[in-house]
Design an enzyme around this catalytic site. Structure first.
Site, PDB file in Angstrom:
ATOM      1  N   GLY A 284       0.840  -1.187   0.000  1.00 21.64           N
ATOM      2  CA  GLY A 284       0.000   0.000   0.000  1.00 21.64           C
ATOM      3  C   GLY A 284       0.874   1.234   0.000  1.00 21.64           C
ATOM      4  O   GLY A 284       2.026   1.197   0.440  1.00 21.64           O
TER       5      GLY A 284
ATOM      6  N   GLN B  43       2.640  10.056   1.311  1.00 21.90           N
ATOM      7  CA  GLN B  43       3.954   9.419   1.368  1.00 21.90           C
ATOM      8  C   GLN B  43       4.832   9.807   0.180  1.00 21.90           C
ATOM      9  O   GLN B  43       6.041   9.621   0.224  1.00 21.90           O
ATOM     10  CB  GLN B  43       3.818   7.899   1.441  1.00 21.90           C
ATOM     11  CG  GLN B  43       3.217   7.416   2.741  1.00 21.90           C
ATOM     12  CD  GLN B  43       3.102   5.909   2.753  1.00 21.90           C
ATOM     13  OE1 GLN B  43       2.125   5.356   2.262  1.00 21.90           O
ATOM     14  NE2 GLN B  43       4.116   5.247   3.306  1.00 21.90           N
TER      15      GLN B  43
ATOM     16  N   CYS C  23       6.070   0.113   7.390  1.00 18.59           N
ATOM     17  CA  CYS C  23       5.629   1.291   6.644  1.00 18.59           C
ATOM     18  C   CYS C  23       6.775   1.736   5.734  1.00 18.59           C
ATOM     19  O   CYS C  23       7.913   1.848   6.195  1.00 18.59           O
ATOM     20  CB  CYS C  23       5.241   2.407   7.616  1.00 18.59           C
ATOM     21  SG  CYS C  23       4.679   3.908   6.789  1.00 18.59           S
ATOM     22  N   LEU C  24       6.441   1.990   4.480  1.00 17.67           N
ATOM     23  CA  LEU C  24       7.472   2.431   3.539  1.00 17.67           C
ATOM     24  C   LEU C  24       8.092   3.768   3.936  1.00 17.67           C
ATOM     25  O   LEU C  24       9.206   4.073   3.528  1.00 17.67           O
ATOM     26  CB  LEU C  24       6.883   2.526   2.128  1.00 17.67           C
ATOM     27  CG  LEU C  24       6.402   1.201   1.521  1.00 17.67           C
ATOM     28  CD1 LEU C  24       5.744   1.449   0.170  1.00 17.67           C
ATOM     29  CD2 LEU C  24       7.536   0.201   1.405  1.00 17.67           C
TER      30      LEU C  24
ATOM     31  N   HIS D  81      -4.320   1.180   7.614  1.00 15.96           N
ATOM     32  CA  HIS D  81      -2.962   1.754   7.664  1.00 15.96           C
ATOM     33  C   HIS D  81      -2.850   2.922   6.681  1.00 15.96           C
ATOM     34  O   HIS D  81      -2.378   4.006   7.042  1.00 15.96           O
ATOM     35  CB  HIS D  81      -1.941   0.658   7.341  1.00 15.96           C
ATOM     36  CG  HIS D  81      -0.527   1.149   7.305  1.00 15.96           C
ATOM     37  ND1 HIS D  81       0.369   0.895   8.311  1.00 15.96           N
ATOM     38  CD2 HIS D  81       0.155   1.872   6.377  1.00 15.96           C
ATOM     39  CE1 HIS D  81       1.537   1.446   8.012  1.00 15.96           C
ATOM     40  NE2 HIS D  81       1.431   2.040   6.830  1.00 15.96           N
ATOM     41  N   GLU D  82      -3.272   2.696   5.439  1.00 12.48           N
ATOM     42  CA  GLU D  82      -3.168   3.748   4.430  1.00 12.48           C
ATOM     43  C   GLU D  82      -4.107   4.909   4.748  1.00 12.48           C
ATOM     44  O   GLU D  82      -3.760   6.073   4.558  1.00 12.48           O
ATOM     45  CB  GLU D  82      -3.442   3.190   3.029  1.00 12.48           C
ATOM     46  CG  GLU D  82      -2.486   2.090   2.592  1.00 12.48           C
ATOM     47  CD  GLU D  82      -1.011   2.420   2.764  1.00 12.48           C
ATOM     48  OE1 GLU D  82      -0.620   3.604   2.636  1.00 12.48           O
ATOM     49  OE2 GLU D  82      -0.221   1.494   3.027  1.00 12.48           O
TER      50      GLU D  82
ATOM     51  N   HIS E  86      -2.622   7.412   7.039  1.00 16.76           N
ATOM     52  CA  HIS E  86      -1.746   8.389   6.383  1.00 16.76           C
ATOM     53  C   HIS E  86      -2.535   9.599   5.890  1.00 16.76           C
ATOM     54  O   HIS E  86      -2.044  10.731   5.946  1.00 16.76           O
ATOM     55  CB  HIS E  86      -1.004   7.756   5.202  1.00 16.76           C
ATOM     56  CG  HIS E  86       0.175   6.936   5.591  1.00 16.76           C
ATOM     57  ND1 HIS E  86       1.272   7.462   6.232  1.00 16.76           N
ATOM     58  CD2 HIS E  86       0.434   5.613   5.418  1.00 16.76           C
ATOM     59  CE1 HIS E  86       2.166   6.505   6.429  1.00 16.76           C
ATOM     60  NE2 HIS E  86       1.676   5.373   5.954  1.00 16.76           N
TER      61      HIS E  86
END
Length: 166
Positions: free
Chosen positions: A44, A49, A92-93, A134-135, A138
């Site tokens: 994701g 991000q 997380c990226l 999660h996304e 953000h």
């Protein structure tokens, strides 16, 4: 398509709530985000991000098993969360190398618009629900650190900051 740079914490844009996507065309951005997510490799990726403060994320929870099923989620709303929760590891990226145990609802009902302007409402369960939450975080300016107790957050942040300083 182009790979986009992924912001890393503590970039202040990651703590900024996002504005709704209005009438602008985001198909190119979404395509670039999918390419970036696959290359990272993640499951994701949210627009903030990559420095775009809009309510948009992409996800594909099955591609690592060989069956790509990309989703472009525009202006999502979580309409309901189950009382049932699960705690498990999340990466997380934007916080590379850190995995933390996060508690999330095991089911959600979410509505959104896709890249073609088509509206969707779906009950997501299991990993799909966890990834979407999660996304979605953000888009509200939250990262996994924000879901930790104060003591665990302080320790995890300190360890992360030490890692990136070296």
């Amino acid at each position: 398509m182009a790979r986009l740079p992924i912001l890393t914490w503590p970039d202040p844009r990651l703590a900024t709530p996002c504005a709704p996507v209005a009438d602008e065309d985001v198909a190119g951005l979404a395509s670039d985000m999918l390419e970036t997510m696959y290359a990272a490799p993640g499951r994701g990726l949210a627009a903030p991000q990559v420095g775009v403060l809009k309510r948009l994320f992409v996800m594909d929870i099955t591609w690592k098993e060989g069956t790509p099923a990309p989703r472009i989620i525009i202006n999502p709303q979580i309409l309901w969360r189950s009382d049932s929760t699960a705690t498990g590891p999340e990466g997380c990226l934007s916080i590379p190398g850190v995995t933390t145990d996060i508690t999330r609802a095991t089911q959600i009902r979410m509505s959104w618009t896709d890249q073609n302007g088509q509206g969707h409402t779906e009950i997501m369960t299991g990993f799909a629900a966890i990834c979407a939450q999660h996304e979605y975080d953000h888009l509200d300016g939250l990262v996994t650190f924000d879901r930790l107790s104060p003591d665990l957050r302080a320790a995890t942040e300190a360890a992360y900051l030490e890692t990136i300083a070296t």
